[in-house]
Design a protein around this motif. Structure first.
Motif, short mmCIF file in Angstrom:
data_model
loop_
_atom_site.label_atom_id
_atom_site.label_comp_id
_atom_site.label_asym_id
_atom_site.label_seq_id
_atom_site.Cartn_x
_atom_site.Cartn_y
_atom_site.Cartn_z
N GLY B 12 0.80 -1.22 0.00
CA GLY B 12 0.00 0.00 0.00
C GLY B 12 0.83 1.27 0.00
O GLY B 12 2.03 1.24 0.27
N THR B 14 1.95 3.28 -2.34
CA THR B 14 3.06 3.47 -3.28
C THR B 14 2.81 4.63 -4.24
O THR B 14 3.70 5.01 -4.98
N LYS B 16 -0.38 4.80 -6.15
CA LYS B 16 -1.34 4.36 -7.20
C LYS B 16 -2.41 5.40 -7.48
O LYS B 16 -2.68 5.73 -8.62
N SER B 18 -2.57 8.65 -6.71
CA SER B 18 -2.01 9.89 -7.27
C SER B 18 -1.73 9.70 -8.75
O SER B 18 -2.04 10.56 -9.58
N ASP B 40 -10.74 0.58 -5.53
CA ASP B 40 -10.27 0.36 -4.17
C ASP B 40 -11.47 0.51 -3.24
O ASP B 40 -11.53 1.42 -2.42
N ASN B 189 8.18 4.67 -8.02
CA ASN B 189 7.78 5.93 -7.37
C ASN B 189 8.53 6.08 -6.05
O ASN B 189 9.03 5.11 -5.49
N ILE B 213 10.03 8.21 -10.54
CA ILE B 213 9.60 9.48 -9.94
C ILE B 213 10.29 9.63 -8.58
O ILE B 213 10.23 8.71 -7.76
N PRO B 214 10.95 10.75 -8.37
CA PRO B 214 11.65 10.92 -7.09
C PRO B 214 10.68 11.08 -5.92
O PRO B 214 9.52 11.46 -6.11
N CYS B 215 11.17 10.80 -4.73
CA CYS B 215 10.38 11.05 -3.53
C CYS B 215 10.52 12.52 -3.18
O CYS B 215 11.62 13.01 -2.96
N MET B 216 9.44 13.26 -3.23
CA MET B 216 9.49 14.70 -2.97
C MET B 216 8.38 15.08 -2.01
O MET B 216 7.22 14.75 -2.25
N ILE B 219 5.21 16.63 -3.32
CA ILE B 219 4.17 15.82 -3.99
C ILE B 219 3.14 15.45 -2.92
O ILE B 219 1.93 15.59 -3.11
N ALA B 220 3.64 15.07 -1.76
CA ALA B 220 2.74 14.70 -0.66
C ALA B 220 1.96 15.89 -0.12
O ALA B 220 0.75 15.81 0.10
N1 LIG Z 1 6.85 10.60 -5.47
C1 LIG Z 1 6.29 10.90 -4.29
N2 LIG Z 1 6.98 11.54 -3.34
C2 LIG Z 1 6.41 11.85 -2.14
N3 LIG Z 1 5.15 11.55 -1.81
C3 LIG Z 1 4.40 10.91 -2.73
C4 LIG Z 1 4.93 10.54 -4.00
N4 LIG Z 1 3.94 9.91 -4.71
C5 LIG Z 1 2.87 9.88 -3.90
N5 LIG Z 1 3.13 10.47 -2.71
C6 LIG Z 1 2.24 10.66 -1.54
O1 LIG Z 1 2.13 9.41 -0.88
C7 LIG Z 1 0.84 9.27 -0.28
C8 LIG Z 1 0.20 7.98 -0.78
O2 LIG Z 1 -0.09 8.11 -2.16
P1 LIG Z 1 -1.35 7.42 -2.84
O3 LIG Z 1 -2.54 7.61 -1.98
O4 LIG Z 1 -1.39 7.87 -4.23
O5 LIG Z 1 -0.86 5.90 -2.73
P2 LIG Z 1 -1.73 4.59 -3.00
O6 LIG Z 1 -0.81 3.59 -3.58
O7 LIG Z 1 -2.94 4.93 -3.76
O8 LIG Z 1 -2.13 4.17 -1.52
P3 LIG Z 1 -3.17 2.98 -1.13
O9 LIG Z 1 -2.40 1.71 -1.30
O10 LIG Z 1 -3.49 3.27 0.28
O11 LIG Z 1 -4.32 3.10 -2.05
C9 LIG Z 1 0.05 10.51 -0.70
O12 LIG Z 1 0.09 11.43 0.34
C10 LIG Z 1 0.82 11.03 -1.90
O13 LIG Z 1 0.68 12.42 -2.05
#
Ligand SMILES: Nc1ncnc2c1ncn2[C@@H]1O[C@H](COP(=O)(O)OP(=O)(O)OP(=O)(O)O)[C@@H](O)[C@H]1O
Ligand SMILES: [Mg+2]
Lengths: 116, 251
Positions: B12, B14, B16, B18, B40, B189, B213-216, B219-220
């Motif tokens: 979870g 990761t 998806k 976004s 989901d 990601n 995609i870098p961790c930034m 983005i969060a």
């Molecule tokens: N490259 C990134 N760097 C930093 N934060 C990120 C990045 N990509 C996504 N995030 C942040 O990480 C969090 C989780 O992202 P997201 O909800 O899209 O994941 P998900 O895979 O859909 O989660 P889940 O498995 O719960 O459905 C969000 O707050 C999002 O803004």
């Protein structure tokens, strides 16, 4: 041996192998979950689909995609022989994952999910 | 030709959702007719991205799965609100604990029919001229997610750089995606800059890695925005654009 004869022989052997595999399968030796069959319904859901052997899974997946279909319809998509698909479909029927019904002269198969 | 993408991951959080939302918006901006569905159903999350009033929505993805409603009744067109050239349909799942609890107890028969209903919905969308269908899924081997994978053409695997995620993905690739004969693509990601950029992989488990995609943090912190709409120059938006092109030629 000319090429087409060799091909024919290969095809014959493949069919032979397939039908031997099918016989094995229908004895329930390879298919997991068969022990559950007594108390669990036999609906074909995606997890069950994943546990099927490759050749049956392809047939079942195709049936999911196109809905009620004849062996010929399936064979057209999987590019296998009609007789081969018919054999697989009937195996799926025996496993109670698929049901068949007749409409006119044609036999149709559909995924068994016991619900309308 | 229509193509259907299931955005999935082994673990979870990761990225998806976004990625699903931004990818869908990017295609709609291009003038493609898009349908984004929240598969989901146990952890609905699409509603946070769209500002329109969802309190009056009569039907949900849940109703599509159960067969109570057809696809046309469970989607809302947000193209006016977002100003996209293409149609942008969104289907939300119901964030109601009773509904989610009930879903958890559905049997195989129900799930088998749910898959049929998704496929029927997909065909209807294709008939209506939809170009791209995107399923945002929940992580791991949940029924609803694997049903979405089964109904898709391409699985977009979103990986975050943890050992657990890598190990679990390998299991999914061999035990699910390949078994269902799906085309797969990986997005890396939340990549950490400390990792040497030169050793970025082109392929993993024999599957192409489309973008990294870098961790930034921003983005969060801007997770309420659809970045491809609000900030096209953002690293994340550029990555989405790159992903979009690669997925198109992937056909
Ligand atoms: N490259 C990134 N760097 C930093 N934060 C990120 C990045 N990509 C996504 N995030 C942040 O990480 C969090 C989780 O992202 P997201 O909800 O899209 O994941 P998900 O895979 O859909 O989660 P889940 O498995 O719960 O459905 C969000 O707050 C999002 O803004
Ligand atoms: Mg999500």
């Amino acid at each position: 041996m000319p090429e087409n004869e060799i091909l024919e022989e290969i095809l014959y052997n493949l069919k032979e192998i397939n039908s031997k595999l099918d016989r094995l399968l229908s004895k329930g030796e390879i298919v997991p979950f068969s022990n559950e069959k007594l108390n669990v319904n036999s609906s074909l859901d995606v997890m069950m689909l994943l546990s099927l052997p490759d050749h049956l899974r392809t047939t079942a997946t195709t049936l999911f995609e196109i809905g009620p279909a004849t062996a010929e319809d399936i064979a057209e998509i999987t590019r296998k022989e009609r007789a081969v698909e018919s054999n697989y479909l009937n195996q799926l029927v025996r496993m109670e994952h698929v049901e068949k019904y007749r409409e006119g002269r044609k036999v149709y198969f559909h995924i068994n999910s016991n619900m309308c | 030709m229509t193509f259907t993408i299931a955005v999935h991951s082994a673990k979870g959080g990761t990225g998806k959702t976004s990625i699903s939302v931004n990818l869908a918006a990017a295609y709609a901006l291009d003038g493609r007719n898009v349908c984004l569905l929240d598969m989901d159903v146990r952890g609905p999350s699409l509603r946070t991205f769209f500002k329109h009033d969802t309190s009056g929505i009569p039907f949900w993805v849940n109703d599509l799965l159960s067969g109570k409603r057809g696809i046309n009744e469970v989607v809302v067109d947000v193209s006016g609100e977002l100003g996209t050239n293409g149609k942008f349909l969104v289907g939300y799942s119901k964030a109601d604990i009773n509904e989610i609890r009930e879903l958890a107890s559905k049997d195989r028969k129900w799930q088998s029919n749910a898959l049929k209903n998704i496929i029927i919905g997909k065909k209807e969308l294709i008939r209506n001229g939809t170009d791209v269908i995107i399923f945002d899924t929940g992580p791991g081997v949940e029924y609803e997610s694997i049903n979405a994978v089964a109904a898709s053409d391409i699985v977009l695997i979103v990986q975050s750089p943890t050992k657990a995620c890598f190990d679990c993905t390998e299991q999914l690739v061999n035990g699910v995606y390949k078994s269902l004969n799906k085309k797969c693509a990986i997005v890396d990601n939340m990549h950490h800059c400390s990792v040497d950029g030169n050793v970025l992989q082109q392929k993993r488990y024999d599957i192409p890695v489309l973008v990294t995609i870098p961790c930034m943090c921003n983005i969060a912190t801007r997770s309420q925005e659809i970045l491809v709409l609000s900030d096209r120059g953002h690293v994340f938006s550029m990555a989405i654009s790159c992903m979009k092109h690669k997925l198109e030629s992937f056909q």
